[in-house]
Write a protein that holds these residues in place. Structure first.
Motif, PDB file in Angstrom:
ATOM      1  N   THR A   1     -10.431  -0.911  -6.140  1.00  0.00           N
ATOM      2  CA  THR A   1     -11.861  -1.292  -5.547  1.00  0.00           C
ATOM      3  C   THR A   1     -12.174  -0.841  -4.099  1.00  0.00           C
TER       4      THR A   1
ATOM      5  N   GLY B   1      -4.685  -7.090  -3.908  1.00  0.00           N
ATOM      6  CA  GLY B   1      -4.064  -7.810  -4.663  1.00  0.00           C
ATOM      7  C   GLY B   1      -3.465  -9.023  -4.114  1.00  0.00           C
ATOM      8  N   ASP B   2      -2.926  -9.863  -4.928  1.00  0.00           N
ATOM      9  CA  ASP B   2      -2.423 -11.331  -4.596  1.00  0.00           C
ATOM     10  C   ASP B   2      -1.430 -11.207  -3.457  1.00  0.00           C
TER      11      ASP B   2
ATOM     12  N   ASP C   1      -7.353   5.738  -6.871  1.00  0.00           N
ATOM     13  CA  ASP C   1      -6.584   5.325  -7.948  1.00  0.00           C
ATOM     14  C   ASP C   1      -5.205   6.119  -7.922  1.00  0.00           C
ATOM     15  N   ALA C   2      -4.495   5.302  -7.178  1.00  0.00           N
ATOM     16  CA  ALA C   2      -2.981   5.901  -6.772  1.00  0.00           C
ATOM     17  C   ALA C   2      -2.272   6.723  -7.945  1.00  0.00           C
ATOM     18  N   GLY C   3      -2.564   6.302  -9.283  1.00  0.00           N
ATOM     19  CA  GLY C   3      -1.811   6.920 -10.433  1.00  0.00           C
ATOM     20  C   GLY C   3      -2.509   8.186 -10.811  1.00  0.00           C
TER      21      GLY C   3
ATOM     22  N   TYR D   1       9.209 -12.315   4.056  1.00  0.00           N
ATOM     23  CA  TYR D   1       8.682 -10.865   4.057  1.00  0.00           C
ATOM     24  C   TYR D   1       8.573 -10.244   5.499  1.00  0.00           C
TER      25      TYR D   1
ATOM     26  N   VAL E   1      -4.588   0.508   0.348  1.00  0.00           N
ATOM     27  CA  VAL E   1      -5.149   1.215  -1.051  1.00  0.00           C
ATOM     28  C   VAL E   1      -5.270   0.523  -2.380  1.00  0.00           C
ATOM     29  N   SER E   2      -6.319   0.564  -2.898  1.00  0.00           N
ATOM     30  CA  SER E   2      -6.387   0.156  -4.335  1.00  0.00           C
ATOM     31  C   SER E   2      -7.721   0.870  -4.908  1.00  0.00           C
TER      32      SER E   2
ATOM     33  N   GLY F   1      -2.000  -1.388  -3.969  1.00  0.00           N
ATOM     34  CA  GLY F   1      -2.260  -2.741  -4.059  1.00  0.00           C
ATOM     35  C   GLY F   1      -2.869  -3.526  -3.234  1.00  0.00           C
TER      36      GLY F   1
ATOM     37  N   LYS G   1       9.553  -6.093  -6.592  1.00  0.00           N
ATOM     38  CA  LYS G   1      10.538  -6.420  -7.935  1.00  0.00           C
ATOM     39  C   LYS G   1       9.250  -6.818  -8.952  1.00  0.00           C
ATOM     40  N   PRO G   2       9.509  -6.496 -10.125  1.00  0.00           N
ATOM     41  CA  PRO G   2      10.506  -6.356 -10.981  1.00  0.00           C
ATOM     42  C   PRO G   2      11.062  -4.710 -10.818  1.00  0.00           C
TER      43      PRO G   2
ATOM     44  N   SER H   1       3.060  -2.408  -4.024  1.00  0.00           N
ATOM     45  CA  SER H   1       2.691  -3.923  -4.254  1.00  0.00           C
ATOM     46  C   SER H   1       1.688  -3.701  -5.562  1.00  0.00           C
ATOM     47  N   VAL H   2       2.135  -2.994  -6.292  1.00  0.00           N
ATOM     48  CA  VAL H   2       1.190  -2.623  -7.548  1.00  0.00           C
ATOM     49  C   VAL H   2       2.025  -3.177  -8.782  1.00  0.00           C
ATOM     50  N   SER H   3       1.272  -3.146  -9.852  1.00  0.00           N
ATOM     51  CA  SER H   3       1.985  -3.633 -11.160  1.00  0.00           C
ATOM     52  C   SER H   3       3.425  -2.458 -11.302  1.00  0.00           C
TER      53      SER H   3
ATOM     54  N   TYR I   1       4.856   2.064 -10.316  1.00  0.00           N
ATOM     55  CA  TYR I   1       5.829   2.509  -9.221  1.00  0.00           C
ATOM     56  C   TYR I   1       6.179   3.953  -9.435  1.00  0.00           C
TER      57      TYR I   1
HETATM   58  N1  LIG Z   1       2.326 -12.156  -5.946  1.00  0.00           N
HETATM   59  C1  LIG Z   1       3.291 -12.540  -5.903  1.00  0.00           C
HETATM   60  O1  LIG Z   1       3.666 -13.667  -5.510  1.00  0.00           O
HETATM   61  C2  LIG Z   1       4.624 -11.545  -5.988  1.00  0.00           C
HETATM   62  C3  LIG Z   1       5.821 -12.057  -5.855  1.00  0.00           C
HETATM   63  C4  LIG Z   1       6.846 -11.107  -6.150  1.00  0.00           C
HETATM   64  C5  LIG Z   1       6.655  -9.694  -6.737  1.00  0.00           C
HETATM   65  N2  LIG Z   1       5.458  -9.321  -6.896  1.00  0.00           N
HETATM   66  C6  LIG Z   1       5.269  -8.009  -7.257  1.00  0.00           C
HETATM   67  O2  LIG Z   1       4.303  -7.336  -6.256  1.00  0.00           O
HETATM   68  C7  LIG Z   1       3.579  -6.446  -7.025  1.00  0.00           C
HETATM   69  C8  LIG Z   1       2.249  -6.806  -6.933  1.00  0.00           C
HETATM   70  O3  LIG Z   1       1.829  -8.100  -7.336  1.00  0.00           O
HETATM   71  P1  LIG Z   1       0.416  -8.969  -7.299  1.00  0.00           P
HETATM   72  O4  LIG Z   1       0.771 -10.149  -7.577  1.00  0.00           O
HETATM   73  O5  LIG Z   1      -0.230  -8.468  -5.821  1.00  0.00           O
HETATM   74  O6  LIG Z   1      -0.562  -8.121  -8.347  1.00  0.00           O
HETATM   75  P2  LIG Z   1      -1.872  -7.935  -8.303  1.00  0.00           P
HETATM   76  O7  LIG Z   1      -2.610  -9.251  -7.962  1.00  0.00           O
HETATM   77  O8  LIG Z   1      -2.410  -7.938  -9.889  1.00  0.00           O
HETATM   78  O9  LIG Z   1      -2.510  -6.718  -7.648  1.00  0.00           O
HETATM   79  C9  LIG Z   1      -2.143  -5.487  -8.139  1.00  0.00           C
HETATM   80  C10 LIG Z   1      -2.779  -4.336  -7.315  1.00  0.00           C
HETATM   81  O10 LIG Z   1      -2.610  -3.112  -7.520  1.00  0.00           O
HETATM   82  C11 LIG Z   1      -4.022  -2.493  -7.611  1.00  0.00           C
HETATM   83  N3  LIG Z   1      -4.034  -1.405  -8.473  1.00  0.00           N
HETATM   84  C12 LIG Z   1      -3.989  -1.441  -9.818  1.00  0.00           C
HETATM   85  N4  LIG Z   1      -4.003  -0.355 -10.238  1.00  0.00           N
HETATM   86  C13 LIG Z   1      -3.968   0.527  -9.070  1.00  0.00           C
HETATM   87  C14 LIG Z   1      -4.236   1.969  -9.138  1.00  0.00           C
HETATM   88  N5  LIG Z   1      -4.210   2.913 -10.142  1.00  0.00           N
HETATM   89  N6  LIG Z   1      -4.334   2.541  -7.995  1.00  0.00           N
HETATM   90  C15 LIG Z   1      -4.327   1.738  -6.808  1.00  0.00           C
HETATM   91  N7  LIG Z   1      -4.238   0.358  -6.948  1.00  0.00           N
HETATM   92  C16 LIG Z   1      -4.090  -0.107  -8.060  1.00  0.00           C
HETATM   93  C17 LIG Z   1      -5.019  -3.623  -8.024  1.00  0.00           C
HETATM   94  O11 LIG Z   1      -6.149  -3.427  -7.335  1.00  0.00           O
HETATM   95  P3  LIG Z   1      -7.600  -2.538  -7.901  1.00  0.00           P
HETATM   96  O12 LIG Z   1      -7.808  -3.257  -9.290  1.00  0.00           O
HETATM   97  O13 LIG Z   1      -8.320  -2.720  -6.798  1.00  0.00           O
HETATM   98  O14 LIG Z   1      -7.219  -1.177  -7.947  1.00  0.00           O
HETATM   99  C18 LIG Z   1      -4.461  -4.773  -7.021  1.00  0.00           C
HETATM  100  O15 LIG Z   1      -4.695  -4.771  -5.684  1.00  0.00           O
HETATM  101  C19 LIG Z   1       3.909  -6.510  -8.714  1.00  0.00           C
HETATM  102  O16 LIG Z   1       4.654  -5.487  -8.630  1.00  0.00           O
HETATM  103  C20 LIG Z   1       4.644  -7.812  -8.634  1.00  0.00           C
HETATM  104  O17 LIG Z   1       5.664  -7.926  -9.702  1.00  0.00           O
HETATM  105  C21 LIG Z   1       4.175 -10.196  -6.400  1.00  0.00           C
END
Ligand SMILES: NC(=O)c1ccc[n+]([C@@H]2O[C@H](COP(=O)([O-])OP(=O)(O)OC[C@H]3O[C@@H](n4cnc5c(N)ncnc54)[C@H](OP(=O)(O)O)[C@@H]3O)[C@@H](O)[C@H]2O)c1
Length: 487
Positions: A47, A15-16, A88-90, A416, A44-45, A12, A152-153, A118-120, A124
């Motif tokens: 993109t 991601g954010d 694509d890790a899945g 963190y 790893v993600s 992930g 989480k979650p 750190s993915v959806s 997991y």
């Molecule tokens: N953001 C926060 O502040 C926050 C706070 C607490 C908890 N969390 C948790 O942390 C996790 C990540 O949150 P986020 O906000 O960073 O989400 P996000 O911005 O949507 O990022 C998700 C990441 O997963 C990657 N991804 C999706 N499918 C993938 C695959 N099949 N293989 C590899 N990578 C893949 C996406 O990149 P690509 O599209 O490039 O693959 C992206 O980098 C979630 O579980 C969220 O609940 C986030």
């Protein structure tokens, strides 16, 4: 002789969370000299990025979000550690490139690996499965290790959490798994344990003989923002109660563990959860107030007829010798007046007061407040004599400890930082075990179901939440308290 390589693999990586929290925290740890020299970070993600493009994407985010100084030199030195592999890790074969990279970098040495998910949440389980299928879950020798950090979650109810634990534990042993609740990485949350168990002053009073009730408030001033879609399926119970508020409650209520270790802490937390009742449907409805902020249904991603609570107040009890009869009132909400996390311990009033109080004046009985954020502090409220008055007058005084004045040279780090450092070092004390997560969901499930059956009360943005929560406490002659705001 150099140590065996350590690789932190962040799934992930585009991601954010990676940009706002993980990389800024790792950069800060590096700046403080707390990352092992041999640590590489591999993002790893799906993109496509080159290493260079990935670093260039992360630099401005780190500069913006790091808690502390940023300099181009220290960034360049840190960025050398950072690499990127698209995949694509899945998917089947999605980890091949990563595996090849890790094997090459480790050069046949017993490498140590931390996989950070750190993915959806739907990914997991599949990623844990792929890691095992690719032979990347089990350490090849005693010197090597493999750890899995999960964001989480963790599940959305007991059944899904149980199923996820089952999947994960088919591929990793419990001691390899680090389940995140970032609240546990907060200095002030850890300080609750220090305050309670490194001092003798309060522990003799920390029970139903001296404590009237406990309040835990975690309020946010922000609305759902761009996360409306996610939030509408989650709501305040899943977003805040099942994890942060219940974890805070265990720190307040647990017995002293024999030592500071993951196993002993988890056992004590679990004992607290075991002593908490799982409400029947009727009991849940009776112990609950739910609210929704005005305008929530118009937010992007939110159903126009949504009944998702953005605020809740719940009364819990802990049925053991220490806490029997002491209500724990928990509340949390979005779009509230303050961004605040606070634990208030309301002590009992003196059994007899020899001082006459002016008509209408009520005695304020001792209160202790632990402010987790934003002004990390502890307040003790006690009675004093107002000097030089014609008649005896009492007034409340606040004895205060503030982190920022007591430790001016040690700013509070991002939670963190602590959690990443601990996961790299193999200390799982501040991470959650499978049993406590499942039990926390078991406690929450009837409340979530009761909330789904009720119509949430509307509350104004910038208020203290649903008025029903005030009425609920007023029924027992109590009111919501905050000493933090004075800080
Ligand atoms: N953001 C926060 O502040 C926050 C706070 C607490 C908890 N969390 C948790 O942390 C996790 C990540 O949150 P986020 O906000 O960073 O989400 P996000 O911005 O949507 O990022 C998700 C990441 O997963 C990657 N991804 C999706 N499918 C993938 C695959 N099949 N293989 C590899 N990578 C893949 C996406 O990149 P690509 O599209 O490039 O693959 C992206 O980098 C979630 O579980 C969220 O609940 C986030």
């Amino acid at each position: 002789m150099s140590a065996n390589p350590i690789t932190l693999v962040i799934f992930g990586a585009s991601g954010d969370l990676t940009a706002r929290k993980l990389i800024p925290s790792l950069y800060n740890l590096d700046r403080k000299g707390r990352l092992p020299d041999e640590l590489r970070i591999v993002g790893v993600s799906r993109t496509a990025f080159t290493d260079e493009a990935f670093r260039e994407k992360l630099a401005p985010a780190t500069k913006e979000f790091v808690k502390g100084e940023w300099s181009a030199e220290s960034w360049t030195s840190f960025a050398d550690r950072v690499h990127y592999i698209a995949g694509d890790a899945g998917a089947a074969g999605g980890l091949d490139a990563l595996k090849a990279d890790l094997d090459k970098a480790e050069g046949g040495t017993p490498g140590r690996r931390l996989y950070y998910l750190s993915v959806s949440p739907e990914l997991y389980g599949p990623i844990a499965t792929r890691l095992n299928e690719s032979g990347m879950a089990s350490p090849p020798s005693e010197e090597a290790w493999r750890r899995l950090v999960i964001e989480k979650p963790f599940g959305k109810d007991r059944a899904t959490a149980k199923a996820l634990n089952k999947t994960i534990l088919q591929h990793f042993r419990e001691e390899q798994v680090y389940r995140i609740d970032h609240y546990l990485g907060k200095e002030t949350v850890q300080n609750i344990l220090v305050f309670r168990f490194a001092n003798t002053l309060f522990e003799p009073l920390w029970n139903n003989n001296f404590i009237d009730h406990v309040q835990i408030t975690v309020s946010e001033s922000v609305k759902v923002g761009s996360r409306g879609d996610y939030y509408d399926h989650s709501g305040v119970f899943r977003d805040m109660f099942q994890n942060h508020l219940l974890q805070l409650l265990t720190f307040v209520a647990m017995e002293s563990p024999a030592r500071f270790s993951a196993e002993t802490l988890r056992n004590e937390k679990l004992k607290v959860f075991d002593a908490m009742p799982v409400y029947s449907a009727g009991e849940a409805a009776e112990h609950l107030v739910v609210g929704q902020y005005a305008g929530y249904r118009g937010e992007k991603g939110v159903a126009p007829d949504s009944r998702t609570p953005t605020f809740a107040a719940v009364e819990f009890s802990i049925d053991n010798w220490r806490w029997r009869g002491v209500p724990f009132f928990l509340r949390s909400g979005k779009a509230m007046k303050d961004r605040l996390s606070e634990v208030v311990i309301q002590f009992r009033c003196p059994p007899h007061l020899m001082f006459p109080l002016p008509p209408g004046q009520m005695l304020t009985c001792n209160r202790l407040s632990i402010c987790v954020q934003p002004d990390e502090s502890i307040h003790l409220d006690f009675q004093t004599k107002v000097p030089d008055r014609e008649t005896m007058r009492l007034a409340s005084s606040d004895m205060e400890f503030h982190y920022k004045t007591s430790y001016p040279d040690a700013p509070i780090p991002e939670s963190y930082e602590r959690l990443l450092q601990d996961a790299i070092a193999g200390d799982a004390s501040l991470f959650m075990g499978s049993a406590e997560i499942e039990r926390a969901w078991e406690i929450m499930d009837p409340l979530i179901a009761a909330a789904e059956r009720s119509q949430p009360e509307e509350y104004a943005v910038g208020s203290d939440g649903a008025a029903g929560a005030d009425a609920y406490l007023a029924r027992s002659g109590r009111s919501w308290l905050s000493l933090c705001q004075h800080g």
